[in-house]
Design an enzyme around this catalytic site. Structure first.
Site, short mmCIF file in Angstrom:
data_model
loop_
_atom_site.label_atom_id
_atom_site.label_comp_id
_atom_site.label_asym_id
_atom_site.label_seq_id
_atom_site.Cartn_x
_atom_site.Cartn_y
_atom_site.Cartn_z
NE ARG A 141 10.71 -22.54 -9.72
CZ ARG A 141 12.00 -22.23 -9.59
NH1 ARG A 141 12.38 -21.20 -8.89
NH2 ARG A 141 12.93 -22.96 -10.14
CE1 TYR A 144 11.85 -24.80 -18.45
CE2 TYR A 144 12.05 -25.62 -16.21
CZ TYR A 144 12.53 -25.55 -17.50
OH TYR A 144 13.69 -26.22 -17.85
CG ASN A 173 20.66 -26.27 -11.31
OD1 ASN A 173 19.69 -25.91 -11.97
ND2 ASN A 173 20.94 -25.79 -10.11
CB VAL A 186 22.81 -20.01 -9.10
CG1 VAL A 186 23.07 -21.48 -9.39
CG2 VAL A 186 23.61 -19.57 -7.91
CB SER A 188 25.42 -17.49 -15.93
OG SER A 188 24.09 -17.73 -15.58
N GLY A 206 21.43 -18.71 1.47
CA GLY A 206 22.41 -19.47 0.68
C GLY A 206 22.57 -20.89 1.18
CG ASP A 272 14.60 -20.78 -4.86
OD1 ASP A 272 14.77 -20.86 -6.08
OD2 ASP A 272 15.52 -20.84 -4.03
CD GLN A 275 17.08 -31.12 1.06
OE1 GLN A 275 16.09 -31.81 0.92
NE2 GLN A 275 18.06 -31.43 1.88
NE ARG A 276 15.36 -29.21 -8.56
CZ ARG A 276 14.09 -29.29 -8.20
NH1 ARG A 276 13.63 -30.30 -7.51
NH2 ARG A 276 13.26 -28.34 -8.56
N1 LIG Z 1 20.44 -25.92 -18.61
C1 LIG Z 1 19.83 -26.56 -17.64
O1 LIG Z 1 20.34 -26.61 -16.52
C2 LIG Z 1 18.52 -27.27 -17.89
C3 LIG Z 1 17.92 -27.93 -16.82
C4 LIG Z 1 16.72 -28.58 -17.02
C5 LIG Z 1 16.15 -28.63 -18.27
N2 LIG Z 1 16.75 -27.98 -19.30
C6 LIG Z 1 16.06 -28.03 -20.61
O2 LIG Z 1 16.99 -28.16 -21.66
C7 LIG Z 1 16.55 -27.42 -22.79
C8 LIG Z 1 17.65 -26.47 -23.24
O3 LIG Z 1 17.96 -25.59 -22.18
P1 LIG Z 1 19.16 -24.54 -22.25
O4 LIG Z 1 19.76 -24.46 -20.92
O5 LIG Z 1 20.01 -24.82 -23.42
O6 LIG Z 1 18.32 -23.18 -22.46
P2 LIG Z 1 18.43 -22.07 -23.60
O7 LIG Z 1 17.45 -21.01 -23.25
O8 LIG Z 1 19.85 -21.68 -23.80
O9 LIG Z 1 17.95 -22.86 -24.89
C9 LIG Z 1 16.62 -22.98 -25.29
C10 LIG Z 1 16.56 -22.74 -26.78
O10 LIG Z 1 15.22 -22.89 -27.22
C11 LIG Z 1 14.91 -21.80 -28.09
N3 LIG Z 1 13.46 -21.60 -28.07
C12 LIG Z 1 12.69 -21.15 -27.04
N4 LIG Z 1 11.40 -21.12 -27.41
C13 LIG Z 1 11.34 -21.57 -28.70
C14 LIG Z 1 10.30 -21.78 -29.62
N5 LIG Z 1 9.01 -21.51 -29.31
N6 LIG Z 1 10.61 -22.24 -30.86
C15 LIG Z 1 11.91 -22.51 -31.21
N7 LIG Z 1 12.93 -22.34 -30.37
C16 LIG Z 1 12.65 -21.88 -29.13
C17 LIG Z 1 15.69 -20.64 -27.55
O11 LIG Z 1 15.86 -19.58 -28.47
C18 LIG Z 1 17.00 -21.31 -27.15
O12 LIG Z 1 17.90 -21.37 -28.23
C19 LIG Z 1 15.26 -26.70 -22.39
O13 LIG Z 1 14.17 -27.45 -22.85
C20 LIG Z 1 15.32 -26.73 -20.89
O14 LIG Z 1 14.04 -26.73 -20.31
C21 LIG Z 1 17.91 -27.29 -19.14
#
Ligand SMILES: NC(=O)c1ccc[n+]([C@@H]2O[C@H](COP(=O)([O-])OP(=O)(O)OC[C@H]3O[C@@H](n4cnc5c(N)ncnc54)[C@H](O)[C@@H]3O)[C@@H](O)[C@H]2O)c1
Length: 311
Positions: A141, A144, A173, A186, A188, A206, A272, A275-276
């Site tokens: 992980r 990221y 999340n 989780v 979706s 779980g 993994d 807790q969060r």
């Molecule tokens: N959804 C969550 O629960 C969550 C939680 C923590 C952080 N985030 C952060 O929020 C942001 C959006 O997340 P999301 O859930 O919408 O995810 P997502 O995967 O749906 O969206 C990410 C977008 O970035 C684009 N992308 C990826 N690499 C790229 C690159 N090199 N150049 C241009 N575009 C690129 C993807 O095509 C996608 O459209 C991310 O940075 C993610 O780390 C989301």
């Protein structure tokens, strides 16, 4: 009228943000390489004169004239960010460098979508922003988690060194319509499995807990953060503190979908978190923000979306 760049604009969160900014009267440019994002997420905006979409990879420099930058580009689910971990780190780190460089050049305010994963497997619960985290730097992980940590470092160095106006949020999340059906997250996962009558796959027993924020609540916090006083940089936690076990989530989804799917327990993946839960006192205080949408209501909207996708 503000001109706003949204990287990752075709993704789950990015598409909701573009929509909201257009509603608020902004001119919006979505930049996305469509790795996990989809044109379907933004196609309803294509005819709007306030909206433009550009295919571009943020690991390469970009020059455009805007007033604000929301940097969301980065795959967010483990299946996607582990598919090409080197590219994931590049997206977080080079993407941040490119967006900060652009912001410095055009003196734009710049926002970073960071993550609760910067806390790793926390020893402090719930996690306040002052907690530095417990992150494995060499695990599966790490591309990221460490990529996002390094991006935060870059944001704060640009702020200290170049007096850039930065806004850093740590997202917990979040779920809602337009999540990728195969992203392995989780909410979706469970909804798709329940709707298809497949087994609901639960990692471990779980008993690990998660908090779930509905997308509309999150976007409201993004907008408030971007408009907040220039001295407020964050990092600020954004999420819903209501905590549920994964088992409780599965049961709620089974009830709401009237599904007869059975539960199937699998091994817990490495690193993994157990807790969060966000501590959102800072967001309450500085942004006057609290999440409003109850889990059941948000799940109903999300289930309705996935029903259409699956049909
Ligand atoms: N959804 C969550 O629960 C969550 C939680 C923590 C952080 N985030 C952060 O929020 C942001 C959006 O997340 P999301 O859930 O919408 O995810 P997502 O995967 O749906 O969206 C990410 C977008 O970035 C684009 N992308 C990826 N690499 C790229 C690159 N090199 N150049 C241009 N575009 C690129 C993807 O095509 C996608 O459209 C991310 O940075 C993610 O780390 C989301």
């Amino acid at each position: 009228m503000d001109r706003v760049l949204v990287t990752g604009g075709a993704g789950f969160l990015g598409s909701h943000l573009c929509e909201r900014l257009i509603k608020d009267g902004c001119d919006v440019l979505s930049v996305d390489n469509y790795f996990t994002g989809r044109k379907e997420n933004i196609e309803h905006l294509f005819g709007n004169p306030r909206f433009e979409a550009l295919r571009h990879d943020v690991t390469f420099p970009l020059y455009v004239e805007v007033d604000q930058i929301f940097n969301l580009a980065c795959p967010a689910s483990p299946v996607h960010y582990q598919f090409d971990p080197v590219q994931t780190t590049k997206t977080s780190v080079h993407g941040a460098i490119n967006m900060l460089g652009l912001a410095k050049r055009i003196r734009a305010r710049v926002f970073q979508a960071s993550t609760s994963e910067v806390y790793g497997d926390p020893e402090v619960h719930p996690q306040p922003e002052s907690y530095w985290g417990k992150v494995n730097p060499v695990g599966i992980r790490s591309c990221y988690d460490e990529g996002k940590r390094c991006a935060e470092t870059l944001f704060f160095d640009y702020w200290r060194q170049h007096q850039l106006e930065i806004k850093v949020v740590r997202i917990f999340n979040t779920y809602g319509p337009r999540m990728h059906p195969n992203d392995g997250r989780v909410v979706s996962n469970f909804i798709v499995q329940a709707l298809k009558g497949e087994e609901i796959t639960i990692y471990g027993r779980g008993e690990q807990t998660r908090s779930f924020c509905y997308v509309d609540d999150l976007i409201e916090a993004f907008v408030r953060m971007m408009r907040s006083d220039k001295d407020f940089t964050g990092p600020v936690n954004i999420g819903n503190p209501a905590e549920f076990t994964i088992l409780e989530l599965a049961e709620k989804i089974l009830n709401l979908t009237h599904s007869k799917s059975k539960l199937r327990f699998l091994d817990l993946p490495s690193d993994d978190p157990k807790q969060r839960q966000p501590n959102i006192e800072l967001a309450k205080d500085k942004l006057g923000w609290t999440p409003k949408v109850a889990l059941e209501d948000g799940l109903k909207e999300t289930i309705a979306y996935f029903k259409k996708v699956i049909a």
